[in-house]
Structure formats: C-alpha cells, structure tokens
Write an enzyme that holds these catalytic residues in place. Sequence first.
Site, PDB file in Angstrom:
ATOM      1  CB  SER A  75     -18.684   8.980  35.604  1.00  0.00           C
ATOM      2  OG  SER A  75     -18.721   8.024  35.748  1.00  0.00           O
ATOM      3  CE  LYS A 123     -17.617   7.535  40.189  1.00  0.00           C
ATOM      4  NZ  LYS A 123     -18.091   8.055  38.053  1.00  0.00           N
ATOM      5  CB  SER A 135     -14.039   8.678  36.891  1.00  0.00           C
ATOM      6  OG  SER A 135     -16.008   8.721  36.354  1.00  0.00           O
ATOM      7  CE  LYS A 157     -16.302  12.605  37.439  1.00  0.00           C
ATOM      8  NZ  LYS A 157     -16.111  11.842  36.291  1.00  0.00           N
TER       9      LYS A 157
END
Length: 393
Positions: A66, A69, A126, A237
Amino acid sequence: MTKKRRNLFCARILCASILFSLAAPVSAEETASAVSVEAPEYVLMEPETGTVILEKDKDVPRSPASVTKVMTLLLIFEEIEKGNLKLDDTVITSAHAKSMGGSQVFLEEGETQTVETMIKCIVIASGNDASVAMAEHIAGSEPEFVNAMNKKAQALGMKNTHFVDCCGLTDSDDHYTTAYDIALMSRELIRKYPEILNYSSVWMDTITHNTRQGSKEFGLSNTNRLIRTYEGCVGLKTGSTSKAKFCVSAVAKRKGITLIAVVMAAPDSRTRVKDASMLFDYGFAKCSLYTDENPGKLPDLKVIKGIKEKTTLTFGKTFRCLSTDGTTFDKIKKKLILPNEVKAPVKKGQKAGELVYYQENRELGRIPVIYAENVKKAGYLDRLKQTAEEFCL
C-alpha cells in the site's frame, strides 16, 4: 614524474576522496555499525536537498504493497492544484471499487463521498476501495489512472518502478518499486503538497456512510503506529502483504529538519516501526540543515547597448546545505560574484552570476543569480531617443 609533482598529485587525490566521502551516503557496511536495521532495503533521505543519508540496497525492486498509494495521493493533489478537482467534489463508488479486498473502508456501490473524505480514507485507513474510486473519478478507469502513475514515476526519475494498480493490492511481479524511488515520490508529495501531512498525522477519525441501508459512522484508524510512538512523526504511508512483507514511508520533523525513512520487506510490523525509528534517531542526531531564505538585496546590473541602461537581478533558488557529520552551521560568509556590466540582449532567467557561501574558508555551495527581466538590444531609434533624453537632462 618528479617527487614534488607526485606529492601534489597524491594530495589532490586525497582531497577528492575526502570531499566525496562527505557528499556520499553512508554505505551498507558503515550503516551496520551506525544503526541496527533488520529490513533488507531502506533509505533515509533529507527532502529539502534530496540527500540520501543512509541506505542499503536502495535500488533493489520489491513489491511496495500500500505504499503504492503515495503515488495515488500525489496525482490526486496534482488534480486539485490544476483546478480539475475540489475537496468538496463528490465521488461515486463503483462496483469495481467496492469489490476491492485487503484494507478497506467498506464503501458501497453507488455511495458518494467527498474528495476530502476519500483522501482521509486512503492516507489514514489505507482504503483500497477509496483509492480505486478516486482513480476512476479522475481518469475514467483504474488502468488509465495507472498509466498516469507510471508516467509520473518516469518524470520523477523513478528508474526502477512500474505500477499495475493504484493501491498495491496486486501480487503481480510487474508491480514493483525501490526504497529510493519511494523516497523520491514521497519527497515530491510532501514538498509540493505539505497539506498531506495534516491528514497523515491524524491517528483516528470518522466518516459517515450514507447508503440505502441508512446512515452510520465508520471509524478510521491510522495504520502507521509511528504517529503515536515516534516523537515528530507526521506520516506518511504503510503497506503490507504476504509478498511485500511490511513496508513504510515515514516522515518525521524535529529541530527544523524533516526526514523521510523508507523501510521495505521488514519481517513484521514491530520491526518496521523499530527500523524506521532507528533511522530517524540517526538522522536527527547527525544532521543539521542551513537554509538562507533572505540572502540579501541584489544591485542592478549595467546593460551596454540595451533599450534599458540597467537590469534587475534575482536569486535562482534558495540556498540549502545539509551537514551529516554532526557539525553545525555558524559564522556563514557570502561572496557575490557579478560582472560590472553586460551586453544586450539580456534574457530573463539567464544566469548572471553566483552567490557563494563559505564557513571558515570552506565553500559550502553556491546559488545562481539570474536576470529578472528581458532587455532587448537597442536599435537606431532607441539609441536616438536615449541620446535625446540625455541631452534634455
């Protein structure tokens, strides 16, 4: 070669080696004695200068999960900057977006949320479903959005990156990036759109689902534990899948310095947090950043044979210098290097000279001084007019 010339040559080699060692990031072998990081790949970067302070196998491609992202968020904020998107615009969730597995905020097909709510869902919780909904809203389809992601990666110099989806859920071998490339896109995001840190630093929030079944609140919890466990951490993130293991692109601020710590393929979430914390501890202990936001007033420069007798100047960029050996910046001296005059034509943005920075007779660096305006070469009528004006005076 005489003995004197040989000694001079050796001295120059020694000086060059010293200068290279000051500018180069600490190697993997040197890092092992400096920090105890378990993850196989990592990067510690200072984003203002782009300096890599520590790294190990920074260019080895891996699945980012993730952390993908970060690029999705970068493209979202670019669309907002262009005026194509507003925070209060509504986004409709498609069946495809709803079908996303993994981490999600459980958006229903046909459900509408604002762009700002979707950003929160992506960066805090997320949400894969929110990421795909935004990709479809911006580009019409996820594949088209992914094409834009790959083009942006190329533009940023991310040489070892290729995206297949917008959320990192895929197990495809064609979806990969590196610790260094993650640092590059993270740097771009937080420098161009620092407001992202207002979202990524939130520990808990809520959104409201308005669907056919009615209205209900849903809690968002930040997947980045560093927000709570590391002083100064403000983002950015995390990511984890069975293939990627545990990754993070973390951002922390202390003493006027911002650092990005990227950790890839840590064996578990606890190690991911520990490794990023150790990288931050090293960076904040060793680094000092000197930034000159007000370098002083520049004189006008005399122009020969131009339609104007003088041209104004400006600085081409802000001077920044990073120390990574624990030394501090004091008693900084500056030297302005400019010609006495310049011949027309003069082009705006063209380099006119330099401002050089020194500390104890050691050059720290320099920034360009550029022309702030265009000055055309004077023609016959221009010179005649200038002569008449001078005569009248």
